[in-house]
Design a protein around this motif. Sequence first.
Motif, PDB file in Angstrom:
ATOM      1  N   GLU A 154       0.827  -1.208   0.000  1.00  0.00           N
ATOM      2  CA  GLU A 154       0.000   0.000   0.000  1.00  0.00           C
ATOM      3  C   GLU A 154       0.860   1.256   0.000  1.00  0.00           C
ATOM      4  O   GLU A 154       0.587   2.218  -0.729  1.00  0.00           O
ATOM      5  CB  GLU A 154      -0.923   0.004   1.226  1.00  0.00           C
ATOM      6  CG  GLU A 154      -2.061  -0.991   1.159  1.00  0.00           C
ATOM      7  CD  GLU A 154      -3.110  -0.610   0.130  1.00  0.00           C
ATOM      8  OE1 GLU A 154      -3.203   0.591  -0.232  1.00  0.00           O
ATOM      9  OE2 GLU A 154      -3.830  -1.506  -0.332  1.00  0.00           O
ATOM     10  N   ILE A 155       1.909   1.255   0.809  1.00  0.00           N
ATOM     11  CA  ILE A 155       2.800   2.419   0.871  1.00  0.00           C
ATOM     12  C   ILE A 155       3.446   2.681  -0.485  1.00  0.00           C
ATOM     13  O   ILE A 155       3.528   3.819  -0.955  1.00  0.00           O
ATOM     14  CB  ILE A 155       3.883   2.204   1.944  1.00  0.00           C
ATOM     15  CG1 ILE A 155       3.264   2.195   3.351  1.00  0.00           C
ATOM     16  CG2 ILE A 155       4.959   3.299   1.861  1.00  0.00           C
ATOM     17  CD1 ILE A 155       4.214   1.756   4.438  1.00  0.00           C
ATOM     18  N   SER A 157       2.333   2.012  -3.318  1.00  0.00           N
ATOM     19  CA  SER A 157       1.368   2.432  -4.340  1.00  0.00           C
ATOM     20  C   SER A 157       1.054   3.928  -4.249  1.00  0.00           C
ATOM     21  O   SER A 157       0.418   4.491  -5.139  1.00  0.00           O
ATOM     22  CB  SER A 157       0.071   1.628  -4.208  1.00  0.00           C
ATOM     23  OG  SER A 157      -0.652   2.020  -3.041  1.00  0.00           O
ATOM     24  N   LYS A 158       1.505   4.565  -3.166  1.00  0.00           N
ATOM     25  CA  LYS A 158       1.255   5.989  -2.963  1.00  0.00           C
ATOM     26  C   LYS A 158       2.458   6.807  -3.416  1.00  0.00           C
ATOM     27  O   LYS A 158       3.543   6.288  -3.666  1.00  0.00           O
ATOM     28  CB  LYS A 158       0.953   6.272  -1.493  1.00  0.00           C
ATOM     29  CG  LYS A 158      -0.188   5.440  -0.905  1.00  0.00           C
ATOM     30  CD  LYS A 158      -1.502   5.714  -1.596  1.00  0.00           C
ATOM     31  CE  LYS A 158      -2.640   4.909  -0.951  1.00  0.00           C
ATOM     32  NZ  LYS A 158      -3.922   5.116  -1.639  1.00  0.00           N
ATOM     33  N   ASP A 159       2.272   8.133  -3.483  1.00  0.00           N
ATOM     34  CA  ASP A 159       3.389   8.983  -3.902  1.00  0.00           C
ATOM     35  C   ASP A 159       4.275   9.323  -2.702  1.00  0.00           C
ATOM     36  O   ASP A 159       3.890   9.128  -1.546  1.00  0.00           O
ATOM     37  CB  ASP A 159       2.874  10.246  -4.598  1.00  0.00           C
ATOM     38  CG  ASP A 159       1.950  11.065  -3.715  1.00  0.00           C
ATOM     39  OD1 ASP A 159       2.211  11.169  -2.498  1.00  0.00           O
ATOM     40  OD2 ASP A 159       0.955  11.599  -4.236  1.00  0.00           O
ATOM     41  N   SER A 161       5.049  12.045  -1.221  1.00  0.00           N
ATOM     42  CA  SER A 161       4.523  13.007  -0.238  1.00  0.00           C
ATOM     43  C   SER A 161       3.609  12.316   0.775  1.00  0.00           C
ATOM     44  O   SER A 161       3.580  12.688   1.956  1.00  0.00           O
ATOM     45  CB  SER A 161       3.758  14.130  -0.955  1.00  0.00           C
ATOM     46  OG  SER A 161       2.635  13.613  -1.662  1.00  0.00           O
ATOM     47  N   PHE A 162       2.869  11.304   0.330  1.00  0.00           N
ATOM     48  CA  PHE A 162       2.035  10.527   1.251  1.00  0.00           C
ATOM     49  C   PHE A 162       2.920   9.847   2.293  1.00  0.00           C
ATOM     50  O   PHE A 162       2.585   9.793   3.478  1.00  0.00           O
ATOM     51  CB  PHE A 162       1.227   9.478   0.485  1.00  0.00           C
ATOM     52  CG  PHE A 162       0.425   8.556   1.373  1.00  0.00           C
ATOM     53  CD1 PHE A 162      -0.856   8.890   1.765  1.00  0.00           C
ATOM     54  CD2 PHE A 162       0.964   7.354   1.828  1.00  0.00           C
ATOM     55  CE1 PHE A 162      -1.594   8.048   2.593  1.00  0.00           C
ATOM     56  CE2 PHE A 162       0.233   6.506   2.655  1.00  0.00           C
ATOM     57  CZ  PHE A 162      -1.050   6.858   3.036  1.00  0.00           C
ATOM     58  N   PHE A 163       4.051   9.309   1.851  1.00  0.00           N
ATOM     59  CA  PHE A 163       4.953   8.618   2.768  1.00  0.00           C
ATOM     60  C   PHE A 163       5.500   9.571   3.820  1.00  0.00           C
ATOM     61  O   PHE A 163       5.608   9.227   4.999  1.00  0.00           O
ATOM     62  CB  PHE A 163       6.099   7.979   1.986  1.00  0.00           C
ATOM     63  CG  PHE A 163       7.075   7.233   2.844  1.00  0.00           C
ATOM     64  CD1 PHE A 163       6.674   6.153   3.622  1.00  0.00           C
ATOM     65  CD2 PHE A 163       8.409   7.616   2.914  1.00  0.00           C
ATOM     66  CE1 PHE A 163       7.563   5.471   4.426  1.00  0.00           C
ATOM     67  CE2 PHE A 163       9.311   6.936   3.709  1.00  0.00           C
ATOM     68  CZ  PHE A 163       8.890   5.862   4.468  1.00  0.00           C
ATOM     69  N   ARG A 215      10.920   6.941   0.276  1.00  0.00           N
ATOM     70  CA  ARG A 215      10.089   5.837  -0.200  1.00  0.00           C
ATOM     71  C   ARG A 215      10.786   5.236  -1.424  1.00  0.00           C
ATOM     72  O   ARG A 215      10.546   5.618  -2.561  1.00  0.00           O
ATOM     73  CB  ARG A 215       8.699   6.340  -0.559  1.00  0.00           C
ATOM     74  CG  ARG A 215       7.683   5.215  -0.754  1.00  0.00           C
ATOM     75  CD  ARG A 215       6.577   5.669  -1.663  1.00  0.00           C
ATOM     76  NE  ARG A 215       7.130   6.027  -2.976  1.00  0.00           N
ATOM     77  CZ  ARG A 215       6.527   5.773  -4.128  1.00  0.00           C
ATOM     78  NH1 ARG A 215       5.369   5.165  -4.152  1.00  0.00           N
ATOM     79  NH2 ARG A 215       7.065   6.142  -5.275  1.00  0.00           N
TER      80      ARG A 215
END
Length: 303
Positions: A154-155, A157-159, A161-163, A215
């Motif tokens: 899931e991590i 799959s995010k950009d 900045s989300f991390f 990330r």
Amino acid sequence: MGIPKYNEMYLPLLKALGDRAVHTNREMADTIAEILGITQQERQQFTLTSGVSVFSNRVNWACTYLKKAGLVESERRGHHRLTDEGYQILQNPPQLLDNNFLCKYPSFQDFYLAESSSAERSSSPSESDETPQDLIDHAFSSLNQKLADDLMAEIMSKDPSFFEQLVVKLLQKMGYGGSVSDSGFVTQQSNDGGIDGIIREDKLGFDQIYIQAKRWDPEKSISRPDIQKFSGALRDEGASKGLFITTAKFSDGARASAEKQHIVLVDGKRLTRLMIEYDLGVSPIAKYEIKTIDSDFFNGADE
């Protein structure tokens, strides 16, 4: 040598009670550890779910199984001695004292086969060398490993900045900054100078922790130059405390450099473990309680 399985402790346990005297759990465990060469470090390994010593847990289960076979009896809770049958077995032990042998005793066979059925295990006693606590711990570990893998997917799959936001939220969940909602923040991406986030170490903000969040591919490694670059950013900020957290791994050189610079490292595996521990990005679907005897109740402490 590692901690033996509970059924590998049967004969040592009989030997520990061989003087026919009554012995406590602790005395029995000490003697078994001496017989088997169990180190103090091994005795301090704890189960995942109950927080008790793995060694003590297996000794206790070995004692339970031998009691079910009628080879050991308890004068009172936590105090054990050999029965006449147990003493006879000790004088002339079989080549292999295991669950197959104990099944010659009807009381053990009834207990063991009922337990095997309830756990959906094979009815062959020789195939089971784990205590119920071991089975729970292994299942718990397997479920958490799968959850950790799902979290990482899931991590990734995010950009990025989300991390960075995730890292700040994790530290807040861990208690940094107290209960203040604005105790941490992500820096402006265009001008962060190598610092991705900042969080207060205490409620009043007397000290701050500077964060680098990367990330990266979980199979890649952060190297020494990456740590040195972060160290330089910390010096530019006049900061004394840094946290480098990533979805990737750290090379040996990176770890050595971070230790010299007093930078704390959190790799992908530790990251997901912390998220599970502090309930970030996960939610419980079931809870199980493992209960034991309340000694205070039976000793009259509540009267």
